[in-house]
Design an enzyme around this catalytic site. Structure first.
Site, PDB file in Angstrom:
ATOM      1  N   CYS A  42     -20.820 142.802 129.564  1.00 62.84           N
ATOM      2  CA  CYS A  42     -21.504 141.584 129.990  1.00 62.84           C
ATOM      3  C   CYS A  42     -21.274 140.426 129.019  1.00 62.84           C
ATOM      4  CB  CYS A  42     -22.999 141.852 130.130  1.00 62.84           C
ATOM      5  SG  CYS A  42     -23.857 141.933 128.557  1.00 62.84           S
ATOM      6  N   CYS A  78     -22.478 141.081 123.551  1.00 61.75           N
ATOM      7  CA  CYS A  78     -22.223 141.320 122.119  1.00 61.75           C
ATOM      8  C   CYS A  78     -21.698 140.051 121.463  1.00 61.75           C
ATOM      9  CB  CYS A  78     -21.248 142.478 121.946  1.00 61.75           C
ATOM     10  SG  CYS A  78     -21.860 144.019 122.629  1.00 61.75           S
ATOM     11  N   CYS A  93     -20.950 149.765 125.289  1.00 58.78           N
ATOM     12  CA  CYS A  93     -19.879 149.934 126.286  1.00 58.78           C
ATOM     13  C   CYS A  93     -18.607 150.411 125.601  1.00 58.78           C
ATOM     14  CB  CYS A  93     -19.602 148.611 127.018  1.00 58.78           C
ATOM     15  SG  CYS A  93     -21.029 147.953 127.874  1.00 58.78           S
ATOM     16  N   CYS A 122     -26.875 147.503 122.740  1.00 61.68           N
ATOM     17  CA  CYS A 122     -26.608 146.761 123.980  1.00 61.68           C
ATOM     18  C   CYS A 122     -27.522 145.545 124.008  1.00 61.68           C
ATOM     19  CB  CYS A 122     -26.830 147.679 125.179  1.00 61.68           C
ATOM     20  SG  CYS A 122     -26.274 146.996 126.742  1.00 61.68           S
ATOM     21  N   HIS A 142     -37.984 155.080 114.617  1.00 65.42           N
ATOM     22  CA  HIS A 142     -39.346 155.576 114.393  1.00 65.42           C
ATOM     23  C   HIS A 142     -39.685 155.660 112.895  1.00 65.42           C
ATOM     24  CE1 HIS A 142     -42.907 157.637 115.796  1.00 65.42           C
ATOM     25  NE2 HIS A 142     -42.623 158.753 115.151  1.00 65.42           N
ATOM     26  N   CYS A 197     -40.331 151.755 111.833  1.00 66.24           N
ATOM     27  CA  CYS A 197     -40.924 150.875 112.836  1.00 66.24           C
ATOM     28  C   CYS A 197     -42.211 150.232 112.314  1.00 66.24           C
ATOM     29  CB  CYS A 197     -41.233 151.682 114.101  1.00 66.24           C
ATOM     30  SG  CYS A 197     -41.970 150.669 115.395  1.00 66.24           S
ATOM     31  N   CYS A 207     -48.643 151.253 119.103  1.00 65.26           N
ATOM     32  CA  CYS A 207     -47.417 152.025 119.329  1.00 65.26           C
ATOM     33  C   CYS A 207     -47.076 152.125 120.823  1.00 65.26           C
ATOM     34  CB  CYS A 207     -47.602 153.424 118.743  1.00 65.26           C
ATOM     35  SG  CYS A 207     -46.250 154.530 119.146  1.00 65.26           S
ATOM     36  N   CYS A 255     -41.200 154.792 124.661  1.00 64.70           N
ATOM     37  CA  CYS A 255     -40.354 154.351 123.549  1.00 64.70           C
ATOM     38  C   CYS A 255     -39.396 155.466 123.099  1.00 64.70           C
ATOM     39  CB  CYS A 255     -41.220 153.913 122.372  1.00 64.70           C
ATOM     40  SG  CYS A 255     -40.224 153.285 121.015  1.00 64.70           S
ATOM     41  N   CYS A 294     -32.237 148.057 113.956  1.00 62.39           N
ATOM     42  CA  CYS A 294     -32.769 146.798 114.484  1.00 62.39           C
ATOM     43  C   CYS A 294     -34.215 146.549 114.046  1.00 62.39           C
ATOM     44  CB  CYS A 294     -32.643 146.743 116.002  1.00 62.39           C
ATOM     45  SG  CYS A 294     -33.152 148.248 116.793  1.00 62.39           S
ATOM     46  N   CYS A 315     -30.790 137.534 116.013  1.00 62.29           N
ATOM     47  CA  CYS A 315     -30.845 136.071 115.895  1.00 62.29           C
ATOM     48  C   CYS A 315     -31.503 135.635 114.589  1.00 62.29           C
ATOM     49  CB  CYS A 315     -31.599 135.434 117.065  1.00 62.29           C
ATOM     50  SG  CYS A 315     -30.973 135.922 118.656  1.00 62.29           S
ATOM     51  N   CYS A 370     -38.390 150.765 122.952  1.00 60.31           N
ATOM     52  CA  CYS A 370     -36.949 150.944 122.744  1.00 60.31           C
ATOM     53  C   CYS A 370     -36.406 151.761 123.904  1.00 60.31           C
ATOM     54  CB  CYS A 370     -36.756 151.691 121.419  1.00 60.31           C
ATOM     55  SG  CYS A 370     -35.083 152.293 121.159  1.00 60.31           S
ATOM     56  N   CYS A 385     -30.782 152.049 123.180  1.00 63.90           N
ATOM     57  CA  CYS A 385     -29.511 151.445 123.585  1.00 63.90           C
ATOM     58  C   CYS A 385     -28.328 151.853 122.723  1.00 63.90           C
ATOM     59  CB  CYS A 385     -29.630 149.919 123.670  1.00 63.90           C
ATOM     60  SG  CYS A 385     -29.545 149.061 122.089  1.00 63.90           S
TER      61      CYS A 385
END
Ligand code: FSX
Ligand code: SF4
Ligand code: F3S
Length: 368
Positions: free
Chosen positions: A58, A61, A156, A190, A228, A231, A256, A262, A271, A277, A291, A294
């Protein structure tokens, strides 16, 4: 020299550039002097040539790389490399642009880095994806042959991602499955977290080596731990405070998300420490969504989003990341160093435990 499709100039002074490189090195687990060394290499004009191919995906990335704040990850990466062929960012088109691919390969044979975004269809002889009149699998094989390193960016390209979801109509696979026998660095997600490309590029451009990888080809600096473990909602998990439905009081208080499906307990990614960003809180769990796993083949696009996952690490960590991370804009340096500090603290257990008490009459036990 091949035509460079992306402008190299930046508004950063040399001093700022060294600073940002140093912080970026720290953020991805490299020693600070790696950033300084990289800045020196760039000053000498020593940048690796990069060819970036797009297939079934898409373009998220590339988009997430470009949506960073300044001085952003994307800008830094584009400073560290010579991006000689990129189908989304190219100003040129048609035969003129395709000629760039050939000249880049010729002039940098054995030295260029190949980045692949998107899956490769193999079913029916690979007829489902052509670029520039050539099948994806044919261009990929030809370009990978003379590459010094191959990086699969996104889920992908790493293992097939969304295009490979059942019934996988095009026979979509990841780069390592399409290029048998060629080592491939996989950066699933993703979209992929731009920091993970930054770390890989920084190391390759500075030392000419690739990061240590796990058995799925993922750099350990980014994928060694499950979400986990790091987090910001983990204190709620350990104290039995779960959102039971989207929009309920627990959900609105940032509890949670385990009971909403999740996949953090089984998903290897960073992440939670390095948000997207460069904005604190800009990642799925930070925004209140469980989550979906991904980065994990076999979870994302396979296991239903709201299905609960097994818990392999039930023991509470020695320290928790903050449950109320600051919101708003933060610089690359701040985010990078904060990520490193949180990771080190959570991993090594230096800081004191910050277990929270369950408010009377609220929350549920984990086994509920
Ligand atoms: Fe795939 Fe990347 Fe998902 Fe999209 O291109 S990993 S569909 S966000 O962006 O490859
Ligand atoms: Fe965070 Fe999900 Fe683990 Fe809850 S289950 S602590 S939301 S990773
Ligand atoms: Fe992906 Fe889960 Fe992170 S969905 S972006 S691995 S929170």
């Amino acid at each position: 020299m091949p035509h460079t499709v992306v402008a190299e100039a930046t508004a950063l002074s040399r001093r700022d550039f060294v600073k940002v490189c140093t912080a970026a090195a720290a953020a991805v687990g490299l020693p600070a002097w790696a950033g300084e060394k990289m800045a020196e290499q760039v000053a000498k004009g020593k940048k690796p040539s990069v060819i970036w191919l797009h297939y079934q995906e898409c373009t998220g990335c590339t988009e997430s790389l470009l949506r960073a704040n300044a001085p952003g990850v994307g800008e830094l990466i584009l400073d560290l490399i010579s991006l000689d062929y990129h189908e989304t960012l190219a100003a040129a088109a048609g035969y003129q642009f395709e000629a760039t691919l050939e000249s880049t390969m010729k002039e940098n044979a054995g030295k260029y880095v190949l980045v692949v975004e998107g899956s490769i269809p193999l079913k029916d002889g690979g007829v489902y994806c052509y670029v520039g009149g050539e099948k994806a699998i044919d261009t990929l094989t030809r370009v990978a042959e003379k590459a010094a390193a191959v990086i699969a960016i996104g889920s992908c390209a790493s293992w097939g991602g969304i295009p490979s979801a059942s019934p996988n109509p095009t026979g979509a696979v990841g780069v390592s499955q399409a290029l048998k026998g060629k080592p491939v660095v996989a950066l699933p997600g993703c979209p992929a977290n731009p920091y993970n490309l930054l770390g890989t590029v920084l190391q390759f451009a500075t030392f000419g080596t690739l990061p240590a990888l796990d058995d799925k080809g993922r750099p350990l600096f980014a994928y060694a731990r499950v979400i986990h473990e790091d987090c910001p909602r983990r204190a709620h998990f350990d104290n039995g405070r779960f959102a039971q439905a989207f929009g309920d009081p627990g959900h609105r208080q940032g509890w949670c998300l385990y009971k909403l499906g999740c996949k953090g307990p089984q998903t290897h990614a960073n992440c939670s420490l390095l948000n997207f960003c460069e904005l604190p809180g800009a990642w799925p769990i930070g925004l209140g969504h469980p989550c979906i796993g991904c980065t994990e083949q076999g979870i994302a696009f396979n296991v239903p989003i709201h299905q609960n996952m097994p818990i392999d690490k039930p023991t509470a960590p020695m320290a928790y990341p903050g449950v109320n991370p600051p919101q708003g804009h933060q610089s690359l340096i701040a985010v990078g160093v904060a990520g490193l500090v949180v990771g080190a603290a959570a991993g090594a257990g230096y800081a004191a435990s910050r277990k929270l008490a369950v408010p009377p009459g609220q929350g549920t036990k984990k086994e509920d």
